[in-house]
Structure formats: structure tokens, C-alpha cells
Design a protein around this motif. Structure first.
Motif, PDB file in Angstrom:
ATOM      1  N   UNK A 164       0.638  -1.261   0.117  1.00 50.45           N
ATOM      2  CA  UNK A 164      -0.046   0.066  -0.035  1.00 50.45           C
ATOM      3  C   UNK A 164       1.078   1.319  -0.204  1.00 50.45           C
ATOM      4  N   UNK A 165       0.273   2.454  -0.531  1.00 49.43           N
ATOM      5  CA  UNK A 165       0.963   3.705  -0.542  1.00 49.43           C
ATOM      6  C   UNK A 165       2.414   3.695  -1.379  1.00 49.43           C
ATOM      7  N   UNK A 166       2.518   3.042  -2.132  1.00 47.29           N
ATOM      8  CA  UNK A 166       3.841   2.996  -2.719  1.00 47.29           C
ATOM      9  C   UNK A 166       5.014   2.274  -2.066  1.00 47.29           C
ATOM     10  N   UNK A 167       4.739   1.343  -0.942  1.00 49.96           N
ATOM     11  CA  UNK A 167       5.753   0.577  -0.231  1.00 49.96           C
ATOM     12  C   UNK A 167       5.875  -0.720  -1.082  1.00 49.96           C
ATOM     13  N   UNK A 168       6.901  -1.430  -0.378  1.00 49.06           N
ATOM     14  CA  UNK A 168       6.852  -2.684  -1.147  1.00 49.06           C
ATOM     15  C   UNK A 168       7.212  -3.565   0.397  1.00 49.06           C
ATOM     16  N   UNK A 169       6.778  -4.791  -0.001  1.00 54.21           N
ATOM     17  CA  UNK A 169       6.904  -5.941   1.114  1.00 54.21           C
ATOM     18  C   UNK A 169       7.628  -7.165   0.500  1.00 54.21           C
ATOM     19  N   UNK A 170       8.481  -7.653   1.479  1.00 50.45           N
ATOM     20  CA  UNK A 170       9.620  -8.745   1.055  1.00 50.45           C
ATOM     21  C   UNK A 170       9.154 -10.029   2.094  1.00 50.45           C
ATOM     22  N   UNK A 171       9.159 -11.166   1.156  1.00 53.25           N
ATOM     23  CA  UNK A 171       8.969 -12.562   2.143  1.00 53.25           C
ATOM     24  C   UNK A 171      10.141 -13.186   1.741  1.00 53.25           C
ATOM     25  N   UNK A 172      11.207 -13.542   3.000  1.00 55.78           N
ATOM     26  CA  UNK A 172      12.113 -14.329   2.838  1.00 55.78           C
ATOM     27  C   UNK A 172      11.904 -15.798   2.914  1.00 55.78           C
ATOM     28  N   UNK A 173      12.204 -16.790   2.063  1.00 57.28           N
ATOM     29  CA  UNK A 173      12.012 -18.179   2.390  1.00 57.28           C
ATOM     30  C   UNK A 173      10.620 -18.443   2.790  1.00 57.28           C
TER      31      UNK A 173
END
Length: 184
Positions: A164-173
Motif C-alpha cells: 500500500x501507498x507505494x511501499x514494498x513488502x518482502x518475504x524471505x524463504x
């Protein structure tokens, strides 16, 4: 070899030609108002089609092709095929760029909402947040305080998605997501 890989063949690839390094437009060559500006060297080549005398037309094409070839060799004009342009858009995932329209001519650009990668290195910063460098050279830094239960290690897969709102989410493994920002 170019910065994007092997030189594409004119006849075999859909071409996108961009003028760089301040190539000036040729005098007297007016482009149509709605059309994006073309490199002067390409426009000179295209203008040869207007000639009706076969000898003059061939001489014009020979001369203009030579000028275009020299400009490409010096880096004043860059030739990129459609697949190379798509690759650049994917590699730029996570960056806020003013315009990528240079790489979209002739097609509606695909909306890239996620990217997969492999960790080359990961380190925990003094703040407790993580910094990840992926095998493709992209560097992402955690911006929230979400704990990653299992320590990230080289070779592990990551999935990054727009949030949301131009952010990024990362999932590791396949662990819980953390908010990240692309640094490089």
C-alpha cells in the motif's frame, strides 16, 4: 556486445531507438506533433524513403545507415529490442523513476507488481533491521521492525511485491513479510 547483451539484428528484432548524449535534431526535419522525438540519425535514414530516384535513394540509405551505425558504435544512439526493454523494466522494480516511457514505445507496458530473487548476502544492521543484496545486484533495506523468525541466508528465495501507498513488502524463504525499500 551492448550494456543489455548482444547487439540486436535490425531485421530480426522490433527496435526501439533512443538518442542519448545530446544528439541534436537535424535541421529542417519536423516530427509529427504527437510522435515521440526520434534520434536525428534514425530520422535521416527514414527520410531517404521520400526520394523517388533509385540511385539517389540508395545513396541516401547507404550514407544514413553509415551515420546510424557510427552513432550506435559511439553510444550516441542505443538500439534496444522489445525483450531488452521488458528486462530493464523488471530490473527497475522498486525504483521510483520519473518516466519509463522510453522503454514502452509501441506497446502498453506490463504492470509489474512483484519480483522474485535470490539472496546473495544478508546482514542485520545495528538498528535490528535487515539489508539484503540479491544475486541481480539489487539492494533492499528493511524499513519496519517486523522480526524475521529464521535468519536470512545466501541462496534463499525472496518475493517482493508492491504494497500500500507505494511501499514494498518482502518475504524471505516464505516467512512473514517485512516492509522494504530499494536502495540500489
Amino acid at each position: 556486445m551492448t550494456a543489455f547483451g548482444p547487439k540486436p539484428r535490425f531485421a530480426a528484432a522490433t527496435l526501439l531507438i533512443a538518442a542519448v548524449a545530446g544528439a541534436a535534431a537535424a535541421p529542417g526535419l519536423a516530427a509529427e506533433p504527437a510522435a515521440p522525438a526520434r534520434a536525428a540519425q534514425l530520422q535521416q535514414l527514414l527520410d531517404c524513403r521520400k526520394l523517388t530516384d533509385p540511385t539517389q535513394r540508395l545513396a541516401c540509405f547507404d550514407q544514413a545507415a553509415g551515420v546510424l551505425d557510427q552513432a550506435e558504435a559511439k553510444g550516441d544512439v542505443v538500439v534496444v529490442d522489445r525483450e531488452q526493454a521488458r528486462k530493464v523494466r523488471r530490473q527497475a522494480f522498486g525504483f521510483t523513476l520519473p518516466s519509463m516511457s522510453l522503454f514502452s514505445r509501441g506497446e502498453k507496458p506490463e504492470e509489474i507488481t512483484s519480483a522474485d530473487g535470490v539472496i546473495a548476502s544478508a546482514r542485520q544492521l545495528p538498528t535490528g533491521k535487515w539489508e539484503f543484496t540479491l544475486e541481480d545486484g539489487a539492494r533492499w533495506v528493511q524499513v519496519d521492525l517486523t522480526e524475521i523468525p529464521l535468519t536470512p541466508k545466501p541462496g534463499q528465495k525472496v518475493k517482493i511485491r508492491t504494497a500500500s501507498m507505494g511501499s514494498y513488502a518482502m518475504s524471505v524463504n516464505n516467512q512473514r513479510e517485512v516492509k522494504v525499500h530499494r536502495e540500489q
